[in-house]
Design a protein around this motif. Structure first.
Motif, PDB file in Angstrom:
ATOM      1  N   TYR A  75       0.551  -1.254   0.504  1.00  0.00           N
ATOM      2  CA  TYR A  75      -0.047   0.286  -0.029  1.00  0.00           C
ATOM      3  C   TYR A  75       1.270   1.391  -0.229  1.00  0.00           C
ATOM      4  CZ  TYR A  75      -3.423  -3.727   1.676  1.00  0.00           C
ATOM      5  OH  TYR A  75      -4.278  -4.140   1.953  1.00  0.00           O
ATOM      6  N   ARG A  81       0.643   5.406   1.640  1.00  0.00           N
ATOM      7  CA  ARG A  81      -0.206   5.907   2.477  1.00  0.00           C
ATOM      8  C   ARG A  81       0.377   7.140   2.398  1.00  0.00           C
ATOM      9  NH1 ARG A  81      -0.781   2.573   7.538  1.00  0.00           N
ATOM     10  NH2 ARG A  81      -0.141   4.213   8.440  1.00  0.00           N
ATOM     11  N   ASP A 102      -3.869   3.645   4.349  1.00  0.00           N
ATOM     12  CA  ASP A 102      -3.650   2.555   3.300  1.00  0.00           C
ATOM     13  C   ASP A 102      -4.759   3.661   2.257  1.00  0.00           C
ATOM     14  OD1 ASP A 102      -2.301   1.587   5.209  1.00  0.00           O
ATOM     15  OD2 ASP A 102      -3.886  -0.394   5.376  1.00  0.00           O
ATOM     16  N   TYR A 134       5.192   3.126   3.233  1.00  0.00           N
ATOM     17  CA  TYR A 134       4.555   2.530   2.697  1.00  0.00           C
ATOM     18  C   TYR A 134       4.512   0.680   3.658  1.00  0.00           C
ATOM     19  CZ  TYR A 134       6.708   4.891  -1.825  1.00  0.00           C
ATOM     20  OH  TYR A 134       6.272   5.617  -2.564  1.00  0.00           O
ATOM     21  N   LYS A 135       3.341   0.864   2.508  1.00  0.00           N
ATOM     22  CA  LYS A 135       3.124  -0.686   3.934  1.00  0.00           C
ATOM     23  C   LYS A 135       3.212  -2.088   3.017  1.00  0.00           C
ATOM     24  CE  LYS A 135      -0.827  -2.658   6.731  1.00  0.00           C
ATOM     25  NZ  LYS A 135      -2.259  -1.869   7.236  1.00  0.00           N
ATOM     26  N   SER A 169       1.989  -6.431   3.685  1.00  0.00           N
ATOM     27  CA  SER A 169       0.873  -6.888   4.979  1.00  0.00           C
ATOM     28  C   SER A 169       1.450  -8.330   4.510  1.00  0.00           C
ATOM     29  CB  SER A 169      -0.340  -6.665   5.086  1.00  0.00           C
ATOM     30  OG  SER A 169      -1.183  -6.782   4.046  1.00  0.00           O
ATOM     31  N   SER A 203       2.055  -6.916   9.523  1.00  0.00           N
ATOM     32  CA  SER A 203       2.662  -5.849   8.215  1.00  0.00           C
ATOM     33  C   SER A 203       3.691  -4.500   8.981  1.00  0.00           C
ATOM     34  CB  SER A 203       1.004  -5.101   8.384  1.00  0.00           C
ATOM     35  OG  SER A 203       0.586  -4.504  10.290  1.00  0.00           O
TER      36      SER A 203
END
Length: 458
Positions: free
Chosen positions: A257, A259, A264, A298-299, A301, A310
């Motif tokens: 993702y 962010r 998100d 940035y994510k 998970s 995550s």
């Protein structure tokens, strides 16, 4: 001359003295084998008899007595006697003391009949669930009773009543592993030993534990937290690979993702931007830092049926390191090249406490070497080069060994500096380094040695 006569002639007792001897030692036999055990004597008070462990005199062969019986020599007498105990098919009940006797003279040997332990289902794969227990059976039937021991990674497993419980019921040595975690994924070996029969066997069980994803860092250290943050440094106008690694079974589903304002905001689905490892336990986000809009959060998970984790990456600009300014080949072998590399203008830490967290002046972590064999008349094909990324392990160390390489080969070589943000520009290593010649005998030299040495050993 018959075999019985040969055996009799081999005896050399004192003339006139009574003599009785069993021509075998106490032994262990496998069930089902055939054995003949001889007892010989001279100047005996009575004829020789064989007595079973039950105290019964063994009779000669007959229609009712075909498995265990005695055979006498044709010239059997008190002066000279030879009697064979014949066991056509050894059984466990034959174990015990067998006595050859003639009057008051006797000699006894012990016979042990064994059955080799047979293990069914010698290879198994078992799935277990995180937090639960799993049981492995190891049924080993044999005689004498086998010694059974469970192992993992060649270490014996002991009954501790908390993690490992070993239960023995009849021929089954059952191992229970309680409160399963990802660390229990391993091969477990049930080793069966019958020393008297020189018999060894084993059963192997591969345990796979289904568990939730766990975050793993670049040093393969596992984090047990569901959430984690990490600082990432990038260099403007260059590509930054951000790797999200976990261990999980079943393999997880990754999502990336972008962010905005702590949320998100956007799922990243570009197949050229998000890559996956073959084992399914890591994903790489390819960040192209074309301008400052690429910076931020940035994510990643990772989810499977057991849970999710995550990690949030804070991406900011870092400095591009300076290239090394001194490179020298100091040693070589048939498979390695060792270089002395330094960068006098770089931020080099002298201790772990000196490591810089300043994005504008990040500490050098190591070097990247690229090598490709020289092809006469062609420029180096760097796309086909092999890259070796080496860390600085000791803060004052400047020697770096690159390999394995092909022997007796000249390479185009280059090196660049590496920090947390990325790499410096490449610096070409001159002159082109060459690995050593391998020490080996050619076919012609082997033939020459044979030609020289053959007359001496003929």
């Amino acid at each position: 001359m018959t075999f019985f006569t040969q055996i009799m002639l081999s005896a050399n007792p004192n003339d006139g003295e009574p003599y009785l001897h069993v021509m075998a030692r106490s032994s262990v036999y496998n069930a089902g084998v055939k054995r003949a055990i001889y007892c010989k004597g001279q100047n005996l008070p009575e004829l020789i008899d064989w007595v079973s462990p039950a105290g019964d005199v063994v009779e000669g062969r007959s229609t009712k007595n075909t498995r265990v019986y005695v055979e006498r020599s044709k010239n059997d007498s008190l002066v000279s006697s030879l009697v064979a105990l014949i066991i056509q098919e050894a059984m466990i009940e034959d174990s015990g003391n067998w006595t050859c006797k003639a009057g008051s003279l006797n000699e006894t040997i012990e016979i042990t009949v064994g059955v080799k332990a047979i293990i069914s289902n010698k290879y198994e794969t078992v799935e277990g669930e995180e937090g639960k227990s799993v049981k492995f059976d190891c049924v080993a039937k044999g005689h004498p009773a086998p010694v059974v021991q469970w192992y993992t990674e060649n270490d014996p497993i002991t009954n501790d009543h908390k993690k490992y419980i070993i239960r023995v019921k009849a021929d089954n040595h059952q191992l229970e592993i309680k409160n399963l975690t990802h660390r229990d994924t391993n091969e477990y070996v049930c080793r069966v030993t019958q020393k008297a029969l020189s018999h060894f066997s084993d059963k192997r069980v591969q345990l796979i534990v289904n568990h939730k994803p766990l975050l793993v860092d670049e040093n393969n250290e596992v984090s047990y937290s569901k959430y984690k943050t990490e600082e990432v440094y990038a260099i403007m106008n260059e590509t930054k690979n951000i790797t999200c690694s976990v261990i999980a079974n079943p393999p997880p589903t990754f999502r990336w993702y972008r962010r905005q304002n702590g949320y998100d905001d956007e799922v990243i689905t570009d197949s050229e931007t998000v890559l996956y490892s073959e084992d399914g336990n890591s994903s790489v986000f390819v960040l192209r830092t074309l301008d400052t809009s690429a910076l931020g959060e940035y994510k990643c998970s990772a989810n499977n049926s057991k849970g999710h984790v995550s990690i949030i990456y804070h991406v900011s600009l870092g400095n591009k390191p300076n290239p090394p300014d001194f490179i020298e080949l100091v040693a070589k072998s048939i498979s390695d090249l060792t270089f002395n590399v330094t960068c006098s203008t770089c931020n080099m830490a002298s201790t772990e406490e000196d490591m810089s967290e300043d994005p504008a002046n990040l500490t050098v972590l190591g070097y990247s070497f690229a090598l490709v064999p020289v092809q006469e008349g062609f420029l180096p094909d760097w796309d086909a080069a092999t890259e070796f990324i080496l860390d600085i392990k000791e803060y004052n160390d400047t020697l770096f060994t690159v390999g394995p390489l092909m022997n007796t080969t000249t390479y185009h070589a280059r090196v660049r500096t590496r920090n947390a943000a990325g790499f410096s520009d490449w610096v070409t290593i001159t002159p082109n380094p060459t690995t050593d010649l391998a020490s080996r005998l050619t076919i012609s030299s082997i033939l020459f040695l044979i030609y020289i040495l053959y007359p001496l050993i003929k």
